[in-house]
Design a protein around this motif. Sequence first.
Motif, PDB file in Angstrom:
ATOM      1  N   GLU A 408       0.828  -1.200   0.000  1.00  0.00           N
ATOM      2  CA  GLU A 408       0.000   0.000   0.000  1.00  0.00           C
ATOM      3  C   GLU A 408       0.868   1.258   0.000  1.00  0.00           C
ATOM      4  O   GLU A 408       2.052   1.230   0.386  1.00  0.00           O
ATOM      5  N   ASP A 410       0.387   5.971   0.049  1.00  0.00           N
ATOM      6  CA  ASP A 410      -0.466   7.106   0.424  1.00  0.00           C
ATOM      7  C   ASP A 410      -0.601   8.097  -0.721  1.00  0.00           C
ATOM      8  O   ASP A 410      -0.747   9.298  -0.514  1.00  0.00           O
ATOM      9  N   GLY A 413      -4.223   7.440  -5.272  1.00  0.00           N
ATOM     10  CA  GLY A 413      -5.168   6.340  -5.428  1.00  0.00           C
ATOM     11  C   GLY A 413      -5.552   6.114  -6.871  1.00  0.00           C
ATOM     12  O   GLY A 413      -5.142   6.830  -7.780  1.00  0.00           O
ATOM     13  N   TYR A 442      -7.927  -4.831  -4.900  1.00  0.00           N
ATOM     14  CA  TYR A 442      -7.613  -3.465  -4.504  1.00  0.00           C
ATOM     15  C   TYR A 442      -8.709  -2.937  -3.567  1.00  0.00           C
ATOM     16  O   TYR A 442      -9.912  -3.091  -3.838  1.00  0.00           O
ATOM     17  N   HIS A 446      -9.283   2.545   0.886  1.00  0.00           N
ATOM     18  CA  HIS A 446      -7.975   3.107   1.258  1.00  0.00           C
ATOM     19  C   HIS A 446      -7.747   4.404   0.487  1.00  0.00           C
ATOM     20  O   HIS A 446      -7.994   4.467  -0.723  1.00  0.00           O
ATOM     21  N   GLY A 448      -5.011   5.854  -0.525  1.00  0.00           N
ATOM     22  CA  GLY A 448      -4.038   5.668  -1.596  1.00  0.00           C
ATOM     23  C   GLY A 448      -4.398   4.428  -2.402  1.00  0.00           C
ATOM     24  O   GLY A 448      -5.547   4.202  -2.782  1.00  0.00           O
ATOM     25  N   VAL A 449      -3.400   3.592  -2.696  1.00  0.00           N
ATOM     26  CA  VAL A 449      -3.606   2.310  -3.344  1.00  0.00           C
ATOM     27  C   VAL A 449      -3.218   1.212  -2.386  1.00  0.00           C
ATOM     28  O   VAL A 449      -2.125   1.225  -1.822  1.00  0.00           O
ATOM     29  N   ARG A 450      -4.118   0.276  -2.165  1.00  0.00           N
ATOM     30  CA  ARG A 450      -3.840  -0.882  -1.309  1.00  0.00           C
ATOM     31  C   ARG A 450      -4.177  -2.141  -2.094  1.00  0.00           C
ATOM     32  O   ARG A 450      -5.332  -2.389  -2.425  1.00  0.00           O
TER      33      ARG A 450
END
Length: 457
Positions: A408, A410, A413, A442, A446, A448-450
């Motif tokens: 993940e 921050d 996204g 995904y 979240h 951001g990207v997780r």
Amino acid sequence: MFSAVRPSLPALLRFARTPSIGRSIVALLAGAIVLLLAANLTTFVMIQRTAALNEQVERSQQVRRAAGVLLLSLVDAETGQRGFLLSGDPAFLAPYNRAAISVPEQMAELEGLTAGDPQLEAQVGVMLEAARDKLAELERSVTLSRTGRIGEAVQLVRSGRGQDLMDTIRSGIGAIDEIEIVRLESRTRQSDHGSRLTLWANALSALLVVVLAGIMVWLVSRYIEEIQSARDSLDRMNAGLETQVRDRTAQLTLARDRAEAMLREVNHRVGNSLQLVSSFMSMQLRHLADEGARAALKESQARIEAVAHVHRRLYTSGDMTSVAMDEYLEGLIAELGKSVGPGAGSPSLTLKARPMTVSTDQAVSIGVIVTELVTNAVKYAYGPGEAGEIRIILEPDPENGRALLTVEDDGPGLGDAKPKGTGLGGKIVTAMASGLRSKVEYDPAHPGVRAQLAFDL
């Protein structure tokens, strides 16, 4: 780098000179790598060629479309002019007024699309000159009619000059259309030929790889048969000959130790060979100016390092069937930090991994997935020179007896979009996850990207 490669070459030659299975495995592995590289190179070249042909086809379509739109605009302008001359009603001039604005823009677009094309430039030049004269003739007749000189306007139309200009324009557009149709047919044939060539090259490479795999299976089965034959001979020995039994047992023990040592040596040599390939890629990177090519080569180097790291772990571990994932990921993340995100201001990589062991095949798949996800996060999560954190988390999931891998960041996204990139990394992640009987998901909640992957231990 040469100091690291130099000790590896004599060791590889010594292993290649060992009898039977060692030399055969080295030769077959080298052949398989060469075939895979050749197939990938052929596919890459054909993809580049197909992309170039597609661009040419698109340009041809744009030229034909621009020429057709220009002709329609002139016809509309002429229709509006005729209606105004016959009726005197200014409402009929609406198509003409629109054409007076759009035709110069359309001529400029067509001229720009054909600039530098010797086959089309002359045709387009003649046609555009006729179009300018036609537009001027329409403007003159409309101006005469507006000022009450309708007779002169009608005489101008009856002179036939406008019709000659339209015939010249239609003739020029027809010639352009014919040239582009011939080009499209030629490019279609070239594209079909390239597709067939790529298909045959991949089919041949796949066939040869299957043959090599069959030979390797035959060698291993023969080796197993030799061991089984030795055991059968031992069973047939006289139980009372304790000395011979001890000697034979010692021989079998030695054979087993040699087999384990050979397997360890194979992992060591494969790891060194992959490291050698990575070193060659580093050398090649210094001579590449194209940033796209450098990025693609760096990503390929990171994938090779992920696989090589597994083989190095196997060589230094007493267990040849499993890998300690916390230690493996710690070394892999350290390598990724050096390769994909060096320098001040780059995102920092943070690892939080609980101790657990997985099989060798699982370790390879997980390593490649982590490499792809981290590389994607480094590229897209933060802007140039923007510091940030990329977290890699591996922990057991006690509810279903599985393990959960999380990568993940921050960054901004994904939003409603798919993960960025060329698509190759996504296909690799999907393939590796499929080998683990799972898939990467995904988390939309979240900020951001997780990316998360749950797999069986």
